[in-house]
Design an enzyme around this catalytic site. Structure first.
Site, PDB file in Angstrom:
ATOM      1  N   ASP A 266       0.185  -9.648   8.042  1.00  0.00           N
ATOM      2  CA  ASP A 266       0.301 -10.660   7.007  1.00  0.00           C
ATOM      3  C   ASP A 266      -1.102 -11.251   6.821  1.00  0.00           C
ATOM      4  O   ASP A 266      -1.978 -11.082   7.668  1.00  0.00           O
ATOM      5  CB  ASP A 266       1.333 -11.726   7.406  1.00  0.00           C
ATOM      6  CG  ASP A 266       1.861 -12.477   6.181  1.00  0.00           C
ATOM      7  OD1 ASP A 266       1.208 -12.451   5.115  1.00  0.00           O
ATOM      8  OD2 ASP A 266       2.941 -13.099   6.285  1.00  0.00           O
ATOM      9  N   TRP A 267      -1.306 -11.926   5.708  1.00  0.00           N
ATOM     10  CA  TRP A 267      -2.638 -12.375   5.330  1.00  0.00           C
ATOM     11  C   TRP A 267      -3.165 -13.434   6.301  1.00  0.00           C
ATOM     12  O   TRP A 267      -2.682 -14.550   6.326  1.00  0.00           O
ATOM     13  CB  TRP A 267      -2.604 -12.873   3.883  1.00  0.00           C
ATOM     14  CG  TRP A 267      -2.861 -11.794   2.875  1.00  0.00           C
ATOM     15  CD1 TRP A 267      -3.807 -11.831   1.884  1.00  0.00           C
ATOM     16  CD2 TRP A 267      -2.226 -10.497   2.742  1.00  0.00           C
ATOM     17  NE1 TRP A 267      -3.795 -10.637   1.163  1.00  0.00           N
ATOM     18  CE2 TRP A 267      -2.849  -9.815   1.659  1.00  0.00           C
ATOM     19  CE3 TRP A 267      -1.225  -9.837   3.436  1.00  0.00           C
ATOM     20  CZ2 TRP A 267      -2.482  -8.526   1.273  1.00  0.00           C
ATOM     21  CZ3 TRP A 267      -0.845  -8.559   3.042  1.00  0.00           C
ATOM     22  CH2 TRP A 267      -1.466  -7.919   1.984  1.00  0.00           C
TER      23      TRP A 267
END
Ligand SMILES: *[C@@H]1O[C@H](CO)[C@@H](O)[C@H](O)[C@H]1NC(C)=O
Ligand SMILES: *[C@@H]1O[C@H](CO)[C@@H](O)[C@H](O)[C@H]1NC(C)=O
Ligand SMILES: *[C@@H]1O[C@H](CO)[C@@H](O)[C@H](O)[C@H]1NC(C)=O
Ligand SMILES: *[C@@H]1O[C@H](CO)[C@@H](O)[C@H](O)[C@H]1NC(C)=O
Ligand SMILES: *[C@@H]1O[C@H](CO)[C@@H](O)[C@H](O)[C@H]1NC(C)=O
Ligand SMILES: *[C@@H]1O[C@H](CO)[C@@H](O)[C@H](O)[C@H]1NC(C)=O
Ligand SMILES: *[C@@H]1O[C@H](CO)[C@@H](O)[C@H](O)[C@H]1NC(C)=O
Ligand SMILES: *[C@@H]1O[C@H](CO)[C@@H](O)[C@H](O)[C@H]1NC(C)=O
Ligand SMILES: *[C@@H]1O[C@H](CO)[C@@H](O)[C@H](O)[C@H]1NC(C)=O
Ligand SMILES: *[C@@H]1O[C@H](CO)[C@@H](O)[C@H](O)[C@H]1NC(C)=O
Ligand SMILES: *[C@@H]1O[C@H](CO)[C@@H](O)[C@H](O)[C@H]1NC(C)=O
Length: 864
Positions: A284-285
């Site tokens: 995930d970012w």
């Protein structure tokens, strides 16, 4: 971040109904190494071979380039990795969202996942996936960041539940599998997310939490035991892997105190070992917190590539090249990372489906910068390709068929369109003053609600409001229709409602992703009530109108106590988050063009306490610890166990006709006993070789350097200096867990063997049939549900295991038929680390909801 090496205490727990706090407190996650390498099983053989051929031609820096993002806002998509121009491989584009293309124009806004779950319709889910995939493909996206089965929906107030499907693992599992097949059949890679136990927004990330003023040092840890992991949270991911999902995104939260993207137990052991996942894990970012640790714990691609947004530094990129040169990471591991990425690429056919990216996430103008954050390389960035392909008609159908009729007294619905005086109330009925896309990332509530907020959104191409559609209906007959859309204009509301022959009241409740705080809701809902003055609005209308229809656009369960029993409320509809065709879809239901058939994918209780699980709103320590003490007992399983009467139970929904159930029959199939997978894997393949001379990896003189862009090159011939580059931290001697670099043949996991786990788990043991009759005068669709009682003292009363949505003509009978697999009848055994069919007597139940179990029989499990 140091890897945890303590015992996974919770994994060795004796199965019990409620997991004690002491066991879950400060739970740890055991080390599991090495990372399994792809083996091409389960239909991946050809993709694997093509990927190996490709990866064998790559240089070291090219391999690093494919695994590392270029940095936040470095290219057109929310994520891009480096290209390999020498071999014609473009920069792979990764784009949100699970309901349509985020940050793009001329795209569709599909019905949200948590809403289409209410359709319980495999074909509809597949088609929605296919239509979304088509749009992503046409815009030039390689990886669609969806669908979602994490959050699963442990807490009804969880902010992103609406992006996923249902708190029931079987409903979610079937929905995610169909969605993935649809997406990937268009040639786009699906990224199933967020792995795993990512159930709330509060404290999901340290910096975000601190930004809200909470005193935390790390992300929240979701602490759960082995049974709960397998029987609940991992279950739909197994379906996703079995359906061939090309990518899986690891989550922000910690799982038993180890970060998702560097947790070797969940990535190496559960996902790549037991579930035999063949594709790649991407972060995930900003969910990657360490380089070497995450590499050895199974991460394959880092997103968006920089350590945190726009630092120009990366845990991988240059660092990954260094760790290859200094021998920390074995070559087979990098080869496997890239082989997995390319296998997913070939598996879905991206080599033939590819269209160059023709939009830009950061700028809607036609011309702008190719590298937006640093304003670099000006040119054509948006071709404004309309990719909607007439999907609106199917979005309308999906939204209507996902609408749930909860109450309908004396045939109040359907309406005829010839009512003498129609009045419509509620801000939720109307167009928003600033347009459907007025708030960035939909981070506000104004006008009719048709999607939640955050990264799980797309821009509406239009949004048909309920008021527009109802007005069109009434005006076909030149009837009377008035509306008041200020929720608080009680005088005007009462004046119109008291004249109405039918009043339709629209109310809503919203939520979204944690980076936006709207009205005190930091992603997660702060309450389960209707938003604004919803209850008061309904009360004002019902005070003077004895034919009040309530329509709810909500992200999940809401408390309906104040009005659901009011005799003046003659009908209630839950319409969820319908997407762009909201008004048309609800008009189709209200005016009977579509006979409602949706059923609740969650329970509506009468208080938030009834759910027995809730969001943690205040941290309970510097590293918040959230203990999943309830085990597998969430949603209807929790209500059943505590014997709490829900207002509307899981699986409930009415029709304009009625159905009866009869003739249950259970057919047993001759299938042998279950055999655990044994033996060992092959050794990890090494694809090519590389020089360890740092001078060969210096930044090429003939390449123009884009500022802050993440490259695989070294900044110095001195490795330590190259690592340190901007004196951001000093080199640490990473701890290498035992066995982490071992590429020799490894024992196979007994519960594993193929994508989705041991193939025998999916053997069909029984087929259950029943006769369903439509007793009314209208054609209708009935969702017939098959539940199982596993019979043990610590099992839920019943668990959903299968279902079908049947269209039945008036007076007609059709046969419902559904299979039960070995997995459906098994429990997770922590000792043998496998699924077992226990000796407890098991029963099947066929019914119209989780509490209306009309037919029942016992199962003869001898021989399995
Ligand atoms: C377990 O701990 C949580 C806080 O982590 C607390 O809210 C809960 O009441 C505790 N449960 C029991 C049974 O003590
Ligand atoms: C869990 O860790 C916290 C912080 O280190 C500590 O205060 C607490 O006593 C620990 N709980 C248990 C049951 O070990
Ligand atoms: C955060 O909590 C810790 C431990 O209780 C305390 O030492 C520290 O001063 C707190 N920090 C802030 C900014 O309140
Ligand atoms: C390498 O990673 C470390 C963190 O482990 C970071 O501090 C450093 O800046 C990175 N180096 C580069 C060149 O990105
Ligand atoms: C090798 O390089 C990696 C990445 O820069 C670094 O984290 C690690 O500490 C280095 N190991 C040694 C032994 O120098
Ligand atoms: C919607 O936005 C308009 C314009 O800002 C504002 O006047 C109105 O109060 C808002 N309505 C709601 C329900 O927030
Ligand atoms: C619940 O939260 C919503 C959104 O913030 C708010 O509009 C509503 O008034 C709240 N309900 C109660 C009872 O406080
Ligand atoms: C309308 O709602 C307001 C706010 O709750 C309340 O004070 C008023 O009594 C209601 N009117 C009627 C007629 O129910
Ligand atoms: C129902 O509506 C009628 C008007 O049609 C009104 O007289 C009555 O008080 C209402 N009942 C309730 C429970 O609000
Ligand atoms: C509702 O009120 C209308 C008058 O407004 C009346 O004609 C009708 O009989 C009432 N219906 C019921 C079910 O009470
Ligand atoms: C840069 O130079 C290298 C070595 O001469 C050559 O192989 C490569 O194609 C050149 N790259 C570009 C972009 O010109």
């Amino acid at each position: 971040m140091k890897l945890r090496s303590a015992l996974f205490l919770a994994a060795t727990l004796v199965r019990s109904q409620v997991i004690s706090n002491e066991t879950l407190d400060n739970a740890t996650s055991p080390p599991k190494y090495p990372t399994p390498w792809i083996d091409g099983s389960g239909g991946w053989a050809e993709a694997y071979r093509k990927a190996q051929d490709f990866v064998s031609q790559l240089t070291l820096v090219e391999k690093v380039n494919i695994s590392t993002g270029v940095g936040w806002e470095g290219e057109a998509c929310v994520g891009n990795v480096g290209a390999v121009p020498r071999l014609g491989l473009h920069s792979l584009c990764l784009q949100d969202s699970p309901l349509g293309i985020r940050f793009a124009d001329r795209v569709s806004a599909f019905t949200a996942g948590g809403t289409v779950a209410a359709a319980w319709d495999r074909g509809l889910w597949y088609q929605r996936g296919y239509d979304m995939g088509t749009e992503f493909r046409m815009k030039g996206v390689d990886v669609m960041l969806g669908p979602v089965v994490g959050p699963l929906g442990r807490m009804p107030a969880g902010g992103r539940n609406w992006e996923g499907f249902s708190p029931d693992p079987v409903l979610s599992g079937i929905a995610v599998a169909e969605t993935i097949r649809g997406i990937q059949d268009t040639g786009v890679i699906a990224c199933t997310k967020h792995f795993i136990a990512n159930e709330q927004e509060h404290f999901r990330q340290g910096p975000e939490g601190r930004g809200y003023g909470y005193n935390i040092t790390e992300s929240l840890s979701s602490n759960l035991d082995d049974v709960t992991m397998h029987e609940l949270y991992l279950w739909p991911f197994a379906d996703a892997v079995r359906a061939g999902t090309g990518a899986i995104m690891c989550s922000y939260n910690q799982i038993n105190n180890s970060y998702g993207c560097q947790n070797s137990y969940i990535q190496n052991y559960l996902l790549k070992g037991e579930l035999g996942f063949q594709g790649f894990i991407l972060s995930d970012w900003q969910a990657q917190h360490a380089g070497v640790s995450s590499t050895l714990a199974g991460l394959d691609m880092t997103m968006p590539g920089d350590t945190s947004f726009n630092t120009g530094l990366s845990y991988w990129g240059t660092n990954l090249t260094i760790s290859m040169l200094n021998g920390t990471i074995p070559e087979w591991r990098l080869d496997d990372m890239v082989t997995r990425i390319m296998a997913a690429y070939y598996y879905v056919g991206r080599d033939t489906a590819h269209t160059p990216t023709n939009f830009n996430s950061w700028n809607k103008a036609t011309y702008g910068y190719q590298h937006p954050f640093v304003g670099f390389n000006y040119g054509l960035i948006n071709e404004h390709v309309d990719v909607r392909e007439g999907h609106g008609a199917r979005i309308r159908d999906a939204a209507a068929r996902s609408t749930v009729l909860l109450k309908n007294v004396n045939g109040a619905l359907p309406l005829t369109g010839k009512e003498s005086f129609t009045a419509v109330f509620g801000n939720d009925a109307e167009d928003a003053p600033y347009g459907p896309n007025g708030c960035p990332n939909r981070g506000c509530r104004n006008g009719t609600l048709a999607m939640g907020w955050g990264s799980g959104t797309a821009d509406f191409p239009y949004l048909v409001s309920p008021l527009t559609a109802i007005q069109n209906e009434v005006l076909k007959n030149y009837g009377i229709i008035v509306s008041v859309t200020d929720d608080y204009a009680y005088g005007e509301i009462i004046a119109e409602a008291s004249q109405a022959s039918v009043a339709i009241v629209f109310v809503n409740a919203d939520s979204g992703e944690g980076f936006i705080n709207y009205d005190g809701n930091e992603g997660d809902r702060r309450n389960l009530t209707l938003w604004g003055g919803g209850d008061a609005l309904i009360q004002n209308v019902t005070a003077v109108c004895n034919n009040t229809i309530v329509v709810m656009h909500t992200v999940g369960p809401v408390l309906v106590n104040s009005f659901y029993e009011n005799p003046n409320v003659t009908a209630i509809l839950w319409a969820g988050l319908p997407g762009e065709q909201s008004g048309n879809a609800i008009a189709d239901i209200l005016y009977g063009r579509v006979n409602p058939g949706g059923k609740l994918p969650f329970t509506i209780g009468s208080s938030r306490e009834d759910y027995q699980t809730d969001v943690m709103y205040e941290p309970n320590g510097l590293v918040p610890q959230q203990n999943f003490e309830e085990g597998v007992f969430i949603d209807y399983r929790a209500f059943d166990k505590a014997d709490i009467e829900p207002v509307f139970e899981f699986g409930f929904g009415l029709s304009y006709t009625t159905f009866s159930y009869s003739g249950l029959n259970v057919q047993k199939h001759q299938v042998g006993p279950y055999t655990p997978t044994t033996g060992t894997t092959k050794a990890a393949p090494v694809l090519g070789n590389f020089s360890t001379d740092p001078s060969e990896y210096q930044f090429p003189e003939n390449v123009t350097r884009v500022p802050l862009y993440i490259y695989p090159y070294l900044n110095s011939t001195d490795l330590e200096e190259s690592y340190n580059h901007t004196d951001y931290g000093s080199p640490i001697s990473d701890y290498i867990p035992e066995g982490a670099t071992d590429g020799s043949p490894q024992p196979r996991v007994p519960a594993g063997g193929a994508p989705g786990g041991n193939p025998q788990l999916y053997d069909v043991l029984f087929t259950v049939t029943a006769t369903i009759t439509n007793n009314g005068t209208l054609t209708g669709e009935e969702i017939v549900q098959l539940y199982v009682s596993l019979g043990g003292p610590n099992d839920p009363r019943v668990v959903l295991r299968n279902f079908d949505r049947l269209s039945i003509g008036p007076g007609q009978s059709v046969t419902f038929s559904a299979d039960l697999t070995r997995r459906d009848l098994s429990n997770w055994d922590t000792v043998s680390q496998n699924w077992v069919i226990t000796d407890y007597p098991k029963t099947v139940h066929v019914g119209s909801s989780s509490r209306n179990l009309l037919l029942e029989d016992t199962l003869d499990l001898g021989g399995y």
